[in-house]
Design a protein around this motif. Structure first.
Motif, PDB file in Angstrom:
ATOM      1  N   TRP A  82      76.776  58.827  79.072  1.00  0.00           N
ATOM      2  CA  TRP A  82      75.671  58.710  79.971  1.00  0.00           C
ATOM      3  C   TRP A  82      75.841  58.070  81.374  1.00  0.00           C
ATOM      4  CZ3 TRP A  82      70.378  56.639  79.984  1.00  0.00           C
ATOM      5  CH2 TRP A  82      69.618  57.860  80.632  1.00  0.00           C
TER       6      TRP A  82
ATOM      7  N   GLN B  23      69.098  68.177  75.186  1.00  0.00           N
ATOM      8  CA  GLN B  23      69.907  67.357  75.536  1.00  0.00           C
ATOM      9  C   GLN B  23      69.928  66.369  74.174  1.00  0.00           C
ATOM     10  OE1 GLN B  23      70.074  69.125  78.174  1.00  0.00           O
ATOM     11  NE2 GLN B  23      70.849  67.669  79.397  1.00  0.00           N
TER      12      GLN B  23
ATOM     13  N   GLU C 285      71.902  63.035  73.903  1.00  0.00           N
ATOM     14  CA  GLU C 285      72.386  61.764  74.834  1.00  0.00           C
ATOM     15  C   GLU C 285      72.027  60.657  74.010  1.00  0.00           C
ATOM     16  OE1 GLU C 285      70.664  63.864  79.015  1.00  0.00           O
ATOM     17  OE2 GLU C 285      69.414  62.209  78.053  1.00  0.00           O
TER      18      GLU C 285
ATOM     19  N   VAL D 213      76.631  64.599  75.141  1.00  0.00           N
ATOM     20  CA  VAL D 213      77.346  63.375  75.421  1.00  0.00           C
ATOM     21  C   VAL D 213      78.318  62.853  74.148  1.00  0.00           C
ATOM     22  CG1 VAL D 213      77.320  60.994  76.111  1.00  0.00           C
ATOM     23  CG2 VAL D 213      75.474  62.569  77.160  1.00  0.00           C
TER      24      VAL D 213
ATOM     25  N   ASN E 123      75.611  64.424  84.426  1.00  0.00           N
ATOM     26  CA  ASN E 123      74.335  63.433  84.489  1.00  0.00           C
ATOM     27  C   ASN E 123      73.596  63.406  85.579  1.00  0.00           C
ATOM     28  OD1 ASN E 123      73.498  60.363  85.263  1.00  0.00           O
ATOM     29  ND2 ASN E 123      73.492  60.639  83.079  1.00  0.00           N
TER      30      ASN E 123
ATOM     31  N   GLN F  59      73.954  56.256  75.667  1.00  0.00           N
ATOM     32  CA  GLN F  59      73.486  55.500  76.642  1.00  0.00           C
ATOM     33  C   GLN F  59      74.202  54.076  77.079  1.00  0.00           C
ATOM     34  OE1 GLN F  59      71.897  55.831  74.315  1.00  0.00           O
ATOM     35  NE2 GLN F  59      71.056  53.686  73.479  1.00  0.00           N
TER      36      GLN F  59
END
Length: 314
Positions: A140, A54, A56, A112, A176, A60
């Protein structure tokens, strides 16, 4: 020796069955079980291992979930927590990429969109090293609660970020926390996706109908997932190793008669730590010692599934 013992055992069973009523039927059933082509991957693999990485970190929101206690006063930014996420792109993914190269395997990176735009060179490197870039939304955040048009834009913006940055056209999707909405699959099919992973219902890929067309499901995992075990349940690296090792050994035994897939998931800021990369290296080397095991990107698994007339259909 194993094949000879298996042959002797089978021969003895068939001989005994032939002396009993319906012996021919029993013998036929045993033979059919061994010859069932649905238990084999079309490329001849015995068991396929699918690894997710992942990407990500950087995508975030402020004050996203982290190992830090939720005791921050309202109106303040959790600055230490943001450094925990930064570790994912500063150290985690680069370390994992070197590990995959050393092990000679390719993985699927669920990206993402905003994380890609923040660290474009890292996203390019992932693709340049031969790994799959799969979509993971623009940010995210949740999408299951979005209206149709907003969700479609959310997904497409993430795809466009990946394509613009890496040149790779994503065909796989991960929502998500796997929480897709009622419109998600229709949107994915409209946008040209071939598969999604937000499903835990099987240990092998299968086909569903979306908008009257075939669409592949390449199952994901929570059992072999670092965010759930290492971060969520505070497993140690050796506990994670043993958990996945036991899963592999059972699936490998089943793969003699069933089509099996082992899924393992690593997150940039968790699976990219030194201890976890070392555990992953030892684990994968152990798995690679077994005959017939193949490590595949999820887009490859989806292609095999969609092209195989014996794939399970739901």
């Amino acid at each position: 020796m194993n094949s000879r013992r298996t042959f002797i055992k089978q021969a003895g069973l068939l001989s005994a069955a032939s002396m009993m009523p319906f012996g021919r039927l029993l013998a036929s059933n045993t033979k059919n079980k061994k010859m069932d082509t649905r238990t084999k991957w079309s490329d001849g693999s015995r068991l396929v291992v699918s690894i997710s990485m992942q990407f990500e970190a950087g995508g975030q929101p402020d004050n996203a979930e982290s190992p830090f206690p939720k005791n921050l006063e309202k109106g303040f930014i959790d600055l230490p927590a943001s450094t925990w996420y930064q570790y994912g792109y500063k150290e985690g993914i680069p370390r994992m990429l070197d590990n995959w190269d050393e092990l000679g395997i390719k993985v699927t990176s669920h990206m993402v969109g905003s994380a890609v735009l923040k660290n474009p060179e890292l996203a390019k490197e992932i693709v340049a090293r031969g790994h799959e870039a799969a979509a993971h939304g623009m940010n995210w955040s949740s999408q299951y609660n979005l209206p149709y048009t907003e969700e479609k834009k959310f997904i497409k913006d993430g795809v466009d970020a990946i394509k613009m940055t890496t040149g790779f056209n994503p065909v796989g999707y991960n929502a998500n926390w796997l929480r897709r909405g009622e419109n998600t699959l229709s949107i994915l099919q409209e946008l040209g996706f071939k598969y999604h992973i937000d499903d835990l219902s099987r240990d092998e890929p299968f086909i569903i109908k979306v908008n009257q067309q075939d669409f592949a499901v390449v199952p994901y995992t929570l059992r072999n997932n670092d965010i759930l075990l290492i971060e969520g349940k505070n497993f140690s690296a050796d506990q994670f190793f043993n958990q996945v090792k036991l899963e592999f050994e059972q699936l490998y035994a089943e793969s003699e008669f069933k089509r099996r897939q082992l899924s393992i998931s690593f997150h940039d800021r968790i699976g990219g730590t030194p201890q976890m990369v070392r555990a992953a290296k030892d684990l994968i080397r152990y798995i690679q010692q077994h005959e017939g095991v193949a490590f595949k990107r999820k887009d490859e698994i989806a292609e095999l599934t969609l092209g195989d007339r014996t794939s399970i259909r739901e």
